[in-house]
Scaffold this motif. Structure first.
Motif, PDB file in Angstrom:
ATOM      1  N   TRP A  60      18.587 -29.159  58.838  1.00  0.00           N
ATOM      2  CA  TRP A  60      18.186 -30.420  58.205  1.00  0.00           C
ATOM      3  C   TRP A  60      17.091 -31.100  59.019  1.00  0.00           C
ATOM      4  O   TRP A  60      16.176 -31.693  58.457  1.00  0.00           O
ATOM      5  N   ALA A  61      17.180 -31.030  60.337  1.00  0.00           N
ATOM      6  CA  ALA A  61      16.111 -31.595  61.176  1.00  0.00           C
ATOM      7  C   ALA A  61      14.792 -30.889  60.891  1.00  0.00           C
ATOM      8  O   ALA A  61      13.741 -31.530  60.789  1.00  0.00           O
ATOM      9  N   ARG A  62      14.836 -29.580  60.744  1.00  0.00           N
ATOM     10  CA  ARG A  62      13.613 -28.827  60.415  1.00  0.00           C
ATOM     11  C   ARG A  62      13.088 -29.221  59.034  1.00  0.00           C
ATOM     12  O   ARG A  62      11.885 -29.362  58.832  1.00  0.00           O
ATOM     13  N   LEU A  63      13.991 -29.377  58.077  1.00  0.00           N
ATOM     14  CA  LEU A  63      13.592 -29.757  56.722  1.00  0.00           C
ATOM     15  C   LEU A  63      12.962 -31.142  56.705  1.00  0.00           C
ATOM     16  O   LEU A  63      11.873 -31.328  56.138  1.00  0.00           O
ATOM     17  N   LEU A  64      13.613 -32.103  57.327  1.00  0.00           N
ATOM     18  CA  LEU A  64      13.127 -33.481  57.275  1.00  0.00           C
ATOM     19  C   LEU A  64      11.844 -33.701  58.054  1.00  0.00           C
ATOM     20  O   LEU A  64      11.106 -34.649  57.780  1.00  0.00           O
ATOM     21  N   THR A  65      11.563 -32.844  59.007  1.00  0.00           N
ATOM     22  CA  THR A  65      10.316 -32.963  59.770  1.00  0.00           C
ATOM     23  C   THR A  65       9.273 -31.943  59.309  1.00  0.00           C
ATOM     24  O   THR A  65       8.265 -31.744  59.962  1.00  0.00           O
ATOM     25  N   ARG A  66       9.577 -31.296  58.183  1.00  0.00           N
ATOM     26  CA  ARG A  66       8.658 -30.347  57.540  1.00  0.00           C
ATOM     27  C   ARG A  66       8.216 -29.228  58.483  1.00  0.00           C
ATOM     28  O   ARG A  66       7.054 -28.842  58.527  1.00  0.00           O
ATOM     29  N   ARG A  67       9.177 -28.694  59.220  1.00  0.00           N
ATOM     30  CA  ARG A  67       8.918 -27.553  60.096  1.00  0.00           C
ATOM     31  C   ARG A  67       9.654 -26.351  59.520  1.00  0.00           C
ATOM     32  O   ARG A  67      10.662 -25.914  60.049  1.00  0.00           O
ATOM     33  N   LEU A  68       9.133 -25.834  58.411  1.00  0.00           N
ATOM     34  CA  LEU A  68       9.786 -24.752  57.684  1.00  0.00           C
ATOM     35  C   LEU A  68       9.080 -23.413  57.872  1.00  0.00           C
ATOM     36  O   LEU A  68       9.401 -22.449  57.192  1.00  0.00           O
ATOM     37  N   GLU A  69       8.133 -23.380  58.782  1.00  0.00           N
ATOM     38  CA  GLU A  69       7.386 -22.140  59.007  1.00  0.00           C
ATOM     39  C   GLU A  69       8.289 -21.041  59.547  1.00  0.00           C
ATOM     40  O   GLU A  69       9.358 -21.298  60.091  1.00  0.00           O
ATOM     41  N   ASP A  70       7.845 -19.835  59.369  1.00  0.00           N
ATOM     42  CA  ASP A  70       8.590 -18.673  59.836  1.00  0.00           C
ATOM     43  C   ASP A  70       8.263 -18.455  61.305  1.00  0.00           C
ATOM     44  O   ASP A  70       7.316 -17.766  61.651  1.00  0.00           O
ATOM     45  N   ASP A  71       9.032 -19.064  62.174  1.00  0.00           N
ATOM     46  CA  ASP A  71       8.827 -18.997  63.620  1.00  0.00           C
ATOM     47  C   ASP A  71       9.988 -18.213  64.230  1.00  0.00           C
ATOM     48  O   ASP A  71      11.012 -18.781  64.606  1.00  0.00           O
ATOM     49  N   ALA A  72       9.828 -16.902  64.293  1.00  0.00           N
ATOM     50  CA  ALA A  72      10.915 -16.019  64.711  1.00  0.00           C
ATOM     51  C   ALA A  72      11.452 -16.360  66.101  1.00  0.00           C
ATOM     52  O   ALA A  72      12.667 -16.340  66.322  1.00  0.00           O
ATOM     53  N   ASP A  73      10.579 -16.690  67.037  1.00  0.00           N
ATOM     54  CA  ASP A  73      11.031 -17.004  68.400  1.00  0.00           C
ATOM     55  C   ASP A  73      11.888 -18.265  68.427  1.00  0.00           C
ATOM     56  O   ASP A  73      12.920 -18.310  69.094  1.00  0.00           O
ATOM     57  N   SER A  74      11.467 -19.278  67.700  1.00  0.00           N
ATOM     58  CA  SER A  74      12.217 -20.529  67.653  1.00  0.00           C
ATOM     59  C   SER A  74      13.570 -20.335  66.976  1.00  0.00           C
ATOM     60  O   SER A  74      14.590 -20.845  67.448  1.00  0.00           O
ATOM     61  N   LEU A  75      13.595 -19.578  65.885  1.00  0.00           N
ATOM     62  CA  LEU A  75      14.856 -19.317  65.192  1.00  0.00           C
ATOM     63  C   LEU A  75      15.811 -18.511  66.087  1.00  0.00           C
ATOM     64  O   LEU A  75      17.006 -18.798  66.139  1.00  0.00           O
ATOM     65  N   ALA A  76      15.277 -17.520  66.776  1.00  0.00           N
ATOM     66  CA  ALA A  76      16.107 -16.704  67.663  1.00  0.00           C
ATOM     67  C   ALA A  76      16.687 -17.546  68.797  1.00  0.00           C
ATOM     68  O   ALA A  76      17.860 -17.404  69.155  1.00  0.00           O
ATOM     69  N   SER A  77      15.880 -18.435  69.331  1.00  0.00           N
ATOM     70  CA  SER A  77      16.346 -19.304  70.409  1.00  0.00           C
ATOM     71  C   SER A  77      17.436 -20.250  69.914  1.00  0.00           C
ATOM     72  O   SER A  77      18.470 -20.421  70.570  1.00  0.00           O
ATOM     73  N   ALA A  78      17.224 -20.858  68.747  1.00  0.00           N
ATOM     74  CA  ALA A  78      18.223 -21.775  68.188  1.00  0.00           C
ATOM     75  C   ALA A  78      19.513 -21.025  67.875  1.00  0.00           C
ATOM     76  O   ALA A  78      20.607 -21.514  68.187  1.00  0.00           O
ATOM     77  N   ALA A  79      19.402 -19.846  67.292  1.00  0.00           N
ATOM     78  CA  ALA A  79      20.588 -19.054  66.951  1.00  0.00           C
ATOM     79  C   ALA A  79      21.353 -18.665  68.214  1.00  0.00           C
ATOM     80  O   ALA A  79      22.591 -18.693  68.240  1.00  0.00           O
ATOM     81  N   ARG A  80      20.636 -18.310  69.258  1.00  0.00           N
ATOM     82  CA  ARG A  80      21.277 -17.937  70.526  1.00  0.00           C
ATOM     83  C   ARG A  80      22.067 -19.128  71.092  1.00  0.00           C
ATOM     84  O   ARG A  80      23.213 -18.986  71.496  1.00  0.00           O
ATOM     85  N   LEU A  81      21.454 -20.315  71.058  1.00  0.00           N
ATOM     86  CA  LEU A  81      22.129 -21.499  71.580  1.00  0.00           C
ATOM     87  C   LEU A  81      23.343 -21.871  70.728  1.00  0.00           C
ATOM     88  O   LEU A  81      24.403 -22.233  71.267  1.00  0.00           O
ATOM     89  N   MET A  82      23.207 -21.783  69.407  1.00  0.00           N
ATOM     90  CA  MET A  82      24.337 -22.082  68.523  1.00  0.00           C
ATOM     91  C   MET A  82      25.471 -21.083  68.751  1.00  0.00           C
ATOM     92  O   MET A  82      26.638 -21.469  68.849  1.00  0.00           O
TER      93      MET A  82
END
Length: 168
Positions: free
Chosen positions: A139-161
């Motif tokens: 939701w933070a990504r959606l509301l700040t319009r950061r919906l790009e396909d950023d594999a490194d950022s997604l991998a980092s967030a998934a690892r932390l979660m």
């Protein structure tokens, strides 16, 4: 209309005008703007199949990427953003949002249920907290319009979660 005029330009009056109908006709089908936004969102097919990678972290990466692409590439992102905004000042919209999210969270719950069957989750893992963790991020990504396909950022967030949920 959401894509063209954004949330501020999305009114029942504009919907009726675009549809060539009167406002009473729109209200006969939808109780108001929040109900119409939920309908717009619900009509978009979100496919989280194929996100079973064998690990919670991998499943999260796959699901997060698909969800962000879904919001980026379909009218669903604008509809859900508008619904989140509407829910901030309309108690009825907030109730609709809560009910809708509870009903639609089963896809993400499946990720955690698979992880539990694999024995990955900590004994004190709480599904509601895991869902909130994922929802807060997307939701933070959606509301700040950061919906790009950023594999490194997604991998980092998934690892932390995943680290917060895993059996140690």
């Amino acid at each position: 209309m959401l894509g063209e005029a954004g949330y501020a330009g999305f009114t029942i009056e504009q919907v009726a005008r675009r549809a060539g109908a009167g406002k009473p006709t729109i209200y006969r089908w939808w109780s108001g703007k929040p109900a119409l936004l939920i309908e717009i969102y619900a009509r978009q097919p979100l496919d989280l199949s194929g996100t079973n990678t064998g690990s919670l972290q991998g499943d999260l990466v796959a699901a997060l990427g698909r969800l962000l692409a879904f919001w980026r590439d379909t009218p669903a992102g604008e509809a859900f953003t508008a619904l989140l905004v509407e829910a901030q000042h309309d108690p009825a919209a907030l109730d609709m949002l809560r009910a809708f999210v509870a009903e639609r969270s089963f896809s993400l719950a499946d990720l955690f249920n698979r992880a539990a069957r694999r024995g990955e989750l900590a004994p004190d893992f709480a599904l509601a907290a895991g869902l909130d963790l994922v929802s807060g991020y997307v939701w933070a990504r959606l509301l700040t319009r950061r919906l790009e396909d950023d594999a490194d950022s997604l991998a980092s967030a998934a690892r932390l979660m995943a680290r917060g949920c895993l059996h140690r």
